[in-house]
Design a protein around this motif. Structure first.
Motif, mmCIF file in Angstrom:
data_model
loop_
_atom_site.group_PDB
_atom_site.id
_atom_site.type_symbol
_atom_site.label_atom_id
_atom_site.label_comp_id
_atom_site.label_asym_id
_atom_site.label_seq_id
_atom_site.Cartn_x
_atom_site.Cartn_y
_atom_site.Cartn_z
ATOM 1 N N ALA A 65 64.067 87.206 52.418
ATOM 2 C CA ALA A 65 63.497 85.999 53.029
ATOM 3 C C ALA A 65 64.201 84.743 52.539
ATOM 4 N N GLY A 66 64.776 84.808 51.339
ATOM 5 C CA GLY A 66 65.561 83.676 50.859
ATOM 6 C C GLY A 66 66.780 83.434 51.724
ATOM 7 N N LEU A 67 67.336 84.506 52.252
ATOM 8 C CA LEU A 67 68.466 84.369 53.176
ATOM 9 C C LEU A 67 68.009 83.731 54.474
ATOM 10 N N ASP A 68 66.847 84.141 54.970
ATOM 11 C CA ASP A 68 66.296 83.501 56.168
ATOM 12 C C ASP A 68 66.135 81.999 55.950
ATOM 13 N N LEU A 69 65.645 81.630 54.771
ATOM 14 C CA LEU A 69 65.427 80.218 54.483
ATOM 15 C C LEU A 69 66.742 79.456 54.424
ATOM 16 N N CYS A 70 67.752 80.029 53.777
ATOM 17 C CA CYS A 70 69.055 79.352 53.707
ATOM 18 C C CYS A 70 69.651 79.164 55.104
ATOM 19 N N LEU A 71 69.540 80.179 55.947
ATOM 20 C CA LEU A 71 70.046 80.057 57.313
ATOM 21 C C LEU A 71 69.257 79.010 58.092
ATOM 22 N N HIS A 72 67.979 78.939 57.851
ATOM 23 C CA HIS A 72 67.145 77.924 58.495
ATOM 24 C C HIS A 72 67.628 76.522 58.118
ATOM 25 N N ARG A 101 70.982 75.822 59.815
ATOM 26 C CA ARG A 101 70.798 75.499 61.232
ATOM 27 C C ARG A 101 70.267 74.078 61.393
ATOM 28 N N HIS A 102 69.353 73.684 60.537
ATOM 29 C CA HIS A 102 68.808 72.337 60.605
ATOM 30 C C HIS A 102 69.900 71.301 60.338
ATOM 31 N N GLN A 119 67.230 69.154 67.321
ATOM 32 C CA GLN A 119 68.137 68.254 68.020
ATOM 33 C C GLN A 119 68.183 66.922 67.289
ATOM 34 N N GLY A 120 69.379 66.441 67.067
ATOM 35 C CA GLY A 120 69.536 65.180 66.368
ATOM 36 C C GLY A 120 69.629 65.317 64.881
ATOM 37 N N CYS A 121 69.469 66.574 64.360
ATOM 38 C CA CYS A 121 69.572 66.788 62.906
ATOM 39 C C CYS A 121 70.945 67.260 62.510
ATOM 40 N N ARG A 122 71.787 67.552 63.462
ATOM 41 C CA ARG A 122 73.084 68.148 63.169
ATOM 42 C C ARG A 122 74.060 67.060 62.757
ATOM 43 N N SER A 123 74.919 67.438 61.807
ATOM 44 C CA SER A 123 75.905 66.459 61.332
ATOM 45 C C SER A 123 77.243 66.716 61.999
#
Length: 308
Positions: A152-159, A162-163, A304-308
């Motif tokens: 689940a830590g991997l899920d969180l890092c990917l989250h 993505r953000h 949307q709008g959070c991507r750098s």
């Protein structure tokens, strides 16, 4: 470049410690460093030298707290450094029993949080001001995030990736991690990863065709005809090679495409539903929520709008 600090303390869990180091580094968009209250950290299986002290926490954008033995006291200097970082707006995330160190700061008071299911009852007992939810992969409160144990830590890092950088970057990191097709148990997650199919697998050409034609009104018979096999044989081969059915795989492919459109366009939900092959916006919303764990509009607002 986004700066990440992973805090190492005695009894650190090796898997939880390694996951953020690799996952963020794979993207090439983060600078990841290790810090701690002491320059030597001892775990049950190893001893490591920590290159940075806690002063590093004043310089970074994200802090990750890996799991550790929750029965060990959290050093006071760690608690204070985390509180100071939080006051500056630094994002803080915990993996597994790292939630105990996080909760010790008081920063999770009044918030929903999670940890490894084996420690959830103890976390709730020690920190009654924290709303502990043992049934989810991770909880995102904005600045403060927590995850359950191990993978689940991997899920969180990917989250978080993505953000920060959008679905394409997160998908690349997921492929590097060889993420599983689905997460069981009703545990909602934003990340919808591509089904894992080895290069050269028998179904790979068919999967590429399905991905390219996901916007069409495909039926099981259509897919079987293109594959040159009976529907029964197709279902059996899919189960063997992807762990799911053709239509379930297609639904997830459509949701992945919808995620990209929600992140990168201003198209209405109705138009996106049509573009990715759903017969109605209602069916699209229902399927999207079941797979991604949130509504299309909430997903768009979050990403949307959070991507750098």
């Amino acid at each position: 470049m986004h700066e990440v600090a992973v805090v190492a303390m005695d009894s650190v869990v090796p898997f939880d410690f390694g996951v953020p180091l690799d996952t963020f580094a794979w993207t090439g968009r983060y600078r990841v460093r290790v810090c701690g209250p002491r320059r030597t950290v001892r775990s049950e299986l190893f001893e490591i030298k920590v290159p940075h002290g806690l002063d590093l926490l004043s310089e970074v954008d994200t802090i990750v707290l890996p799991g550790h033995d929750p029965d060990l006291a959290v050093p006071r200097q760690v608690v204070e450094a985390l509180r100071q970082a939080a006051a500056r707006g630094t994002r803080i995330a915990s993996i597994c029993t790292g939630a105990f160190a996080f909760a010790a700061t008081g920063l999770l008071d009044g918030l929903r949080a999670t940890t490894h299911w084996r420690g959830a009852r103890e976390l709730a007992a020690r920190f009654p001001s924290v709303e502990v939810d043992p049934d989810v992969l991770y909880v995102d409160n904005g600045q403060f995030l927590t995850s359950a144990g191990a993978a689940a830590g991997l899920d969180l890092c990917l989250h978080m990736i993505r953000h920060d950088h959008g679905s394409a970057v997160a998908a690349d990191a997921a492929r590097m991690a060889v993420m599983p097709l689905e997460r069981e148990g009703g545990q909602a997650q934003f990340i919808v990863t591509p089904p894992a199919t080895p290069q050269g697998a028998e179904l790979e050409p068919l999967l590429r065709w399905m991905e390219a034609n996901a916007g069409r009104d495909l039926t099981l018979a259509d897919v079987a005809e293109h594959a040159g096999m009976s529907t029964r044989t197709l279902n059996r081969r899919f189960r063997e090679q992807t762990g799911t059915t053709p239509l379930q795989w297609l639904h997830r492919a459509r949701v992945r495409q919808a995620q990209h459109l929600l992140e990168t366009t201003k198209d209405s939900v109705e138009l996106i539903a049509s573009k990715v092959g759903f017969g109605s916006a209602t069916a699209f919303r229902d399927r999207f929520k079941r797979i991604a764990g949130t509504s299309p509009q909430s997903y768009r607002t979050a990403f949307q709008g959070c991507r750098s």
